[in-house]
Design a protein around this motif. Structure first.
Motif, short mmCIF file in Angstrom:
data_model
loop_
_atom_site.label_atom_id
_atom_site.label_comp_id
_atom_site.label_asym_id
_atom_site.label_seq_id
_atom_site.Cartn_x
_atom_site.Cartn_y
_atom_site.Cartn_z
N SER A 387 21.28 19.27 -5.31
CA SER A 387 20.10 19.51 -6.17
C SER A 387 19.73 20.99 -6.23
O SER A 387 18.57 21.36 -6.26
N ASN A 415 17.57 21.33 -18.28
CA ASN A 415 17.25 20.23 -17.37
C ASN A 415 17.78 20.50 -15.96
O ASN A 415 17.11 20.25 -14.96
N ASP A 416 18.99 21.06 -15.91
CA ASP A 416 19.61 21.38 -14.63
C ASP A 416 18.80 22.45 -13.88
O ASP A 416 18.61 22.38 -12.67
N ASP A 419 15.64 21.13 -12.45
CA ASP A 419 15.97 20.37 -11.23
C ASP A 419 16.04 21.31 -10.02
O ASP A 419 15.47 21.03 -8.96
N GLN A 422 12.60 22.63 -9.17
CA GLN A 422 11.85 21.58 -8.48
C GLN A 422 12.18 21.57 -6.98
O GLN A 422 11.30 21.42 -6.14
#
Length: 495
Positions: A387, A415-416, A419, A422
């Motif tokens: 991740s 989106n990656d 991630d 996050q």
């Protein structure tokens, strides 16, 4: 507000006016009680870097993010990879500019991480370091003749017409009639389109002046796009295919035999794959006369054409009589075993030779290791991670192509990157990152760079370069005229 004041007071030494909205006693009291602002550094200013920074800034009100970039100019493949005739794709630059102008974000161009400053030095200066430097190399074919004149990687060719400084002197030889592109992805279609586009279309784009001049003298009028697998496995998207089919003054040459029996096979395929295959089938079955009228109407001269060839694998680039140039490619013919994306390509034993004077290898980009201190899987060309957390190195992260491999479009990278961002936010919140002591961020890096004779470029410096490019473009009726020499960029900003 207090985080902002703290940030300005810390940054006061770098030329900012310290914030005076708190009394000195109040400021001292706040500083002694408040946790230090998390300092995050992002290496690379392409989509992966900017989306990572954007997400951290949006979801952590106190984080300070510094973005480092080896070129003086930002935006990575949005500037140097997106085709000149796709200006709408470049609109994400407006979002990235907003991020860069945030008072909690700073941009430092003209800094090569791994050379001017090492990753361990960055880790000393920041609470978290995110590597988002993309794929700076291309996969090689690994066949004889690949180094002959007339053979280029797609990456270098795209960099040439898009003004990437390292490719500005490529000078590809466009004196042949037939070009062969190895690969069935969107980049392969971009290159075919640029090679065959009418000049009046390209003149209105931000393609570089020198490549426009070279394309004006180009003799290329036929482009074959060759892939190892079949029509059901092509990697390009329907938008790009449709654009190629509708390109003025050109006709598509697709063999109906390549699509025999695919009606049934495609019935249960996902909708995008089904529509894409149906469009290829429709184009293959079109009567020769239907497009010929349009092609003739587009202007005088021999019609330009392009086509898709399937189930062929390059074995050797064939040399010219004097042994210096490419004159064609020998292909192994392939049969497919299995269905869909998992179909295996197996050589049949038969070969075929395709004549061409220009060979462009579009079989993928490749990431390179940045610093000996960073783990790297050279087999897969990625930093091993979970991740976005780099394996075995707490506080070090990665996003984008160096994290997952060089695939996908900008939205995939967005989106990656969110991630990975996050993961950084979770680690900040969960106490995984050591926030004591506070880190100096660019304050520490600046003295390292100064000692090594490196002068970073700020975002406002970039905006001066940007203004100069737009002004030059306006004079030529283009959105911009890219400056391709880094020395000239630095001259504009007085470096």
């Amino acid at each position: 507000e207090t985080a902002r004041c703290h940030w300005l007071s810390v940054r006061g030494s770098c030329g900012f006016t310290p914030c005076l909205s708190l009394s000195p006693a109040g400021l001292r009291r706040w500083l002694s009680s408040a946790a230090p602002a998390p300092r995050v550094c992002v290496v690379g200013s392409g989509p992966a870097g900017f989306y990572t920074a954007q997400h951290i800034l949006k979801h952590h009100g106190g984080a300070l993010v510094d973005i480092y970039e080896k070129l003086p100019v930002p935006f990575g493949l949005v500037r140097f990879g997106v085709a000149p005739d796709h200006p709408e794709v470049k609109n994400v630059i407006n979002t990235f500019t907003q991020t860069a102008r945030s008072e909690r974000c700073s941009y430092y161009g003209n800094v090569t991480v791994g050379r001017d400053v090492t990753v361990p030095e960055l880790r000393q200066a920041y609470h978290a370091v995110v590597l988002s430097y993309g794929a700076e190399d291309n996969r090689v074919l690994g066949i004889p003749g690949e180094n002959l004149l007339g053979v280029y990687s797609a990456r270098a060719f795209v960099g040439w017409y898009n003004g990437l400084p390292e490719n500005r002197d490529l000078k590809p030889d466009l004196s042949c009639e037939t070009a062969l592109i190895l690969g069935h992805g969107n980049v392969a279609l971009d290159i075919a389109r640029i090679l065959l586009s009418p000049l009046q279309l390209l003149r209105k784009t931000d393609i570089t002046d020198s490549s426009l001049a070279a394309l004006a003298c180009s003799k290329v009028k036929r482009v074959w796009l060759v892939g190892r697998r079949g029509p059901l496995q092509v990697a390009f998207t329907i938008k790009e295919l449709r654009e190629m089919i509708n390109l003025p003054g050109t006709r598509a040459v697709l063999d109906p035999a390549d699509f025999t029996g695919l009606e049934n096979a495609v019935k249960d395929a996902p909708r995008p794959r089904k529509r894409l295959t149906e469009l290829m089938m429709k184009t293959a079955l079109e009567k020769p006369g239907e497009k010929a009228v349009e092609v003739q109407a587009a202007g005088p001269g021999a019609p330009r054409e392009w086509g898709l060839k399937f189930q062929r694998s390059p074995q050797e680039v064939l040399p010219s009589a004097d042994g210096t140039r490419a004159r064609g490619v020998r292909m192994a013919l392939i049969r497919l075993e299995g269905l869909g994306d998992s179909a295996k390509a197996v050589p049949t034993g038969d070969v075929e030779e395709l004549e061409c004077g220009l060979v462009l290898s579009s079989i993928g980009y490749r990431s390179l290791p940045l610093d000996p201190a960073v783990p790297f899987d050279s087999q897969r060309g990625v930093i091993p991670n979970s991740s976005g957390r780099v394996e075995g190195v707490p506080g070090l992260y990665c996003s984008g192509w160096v994290k997952r491999g060089p695939t996908g479009v900008i939205i995939t990278t967005m989106n990656d990157s969110f991630d990975t961002a996050q993961s950084v936010l979770e680690d900040l919140q969960g106490g995984v990152l050591d926030m004591i002591p506070s880190r100096e961020g660019f304050g520490a890096v600046e003295s390292i760079l100064h000692s090594r004779g490196v002068r970073p470029v700020s975002f406002s410096d970039w905006e001066k370069i940007d203004a100069a490019e737009v002004a030059r473009g306006k004079a030529a009726g283009k959105p911009r005229e890219k400056i391709v020499d880094p020395a000239e960029m630095l001259q504009i900003i007085g470096h």
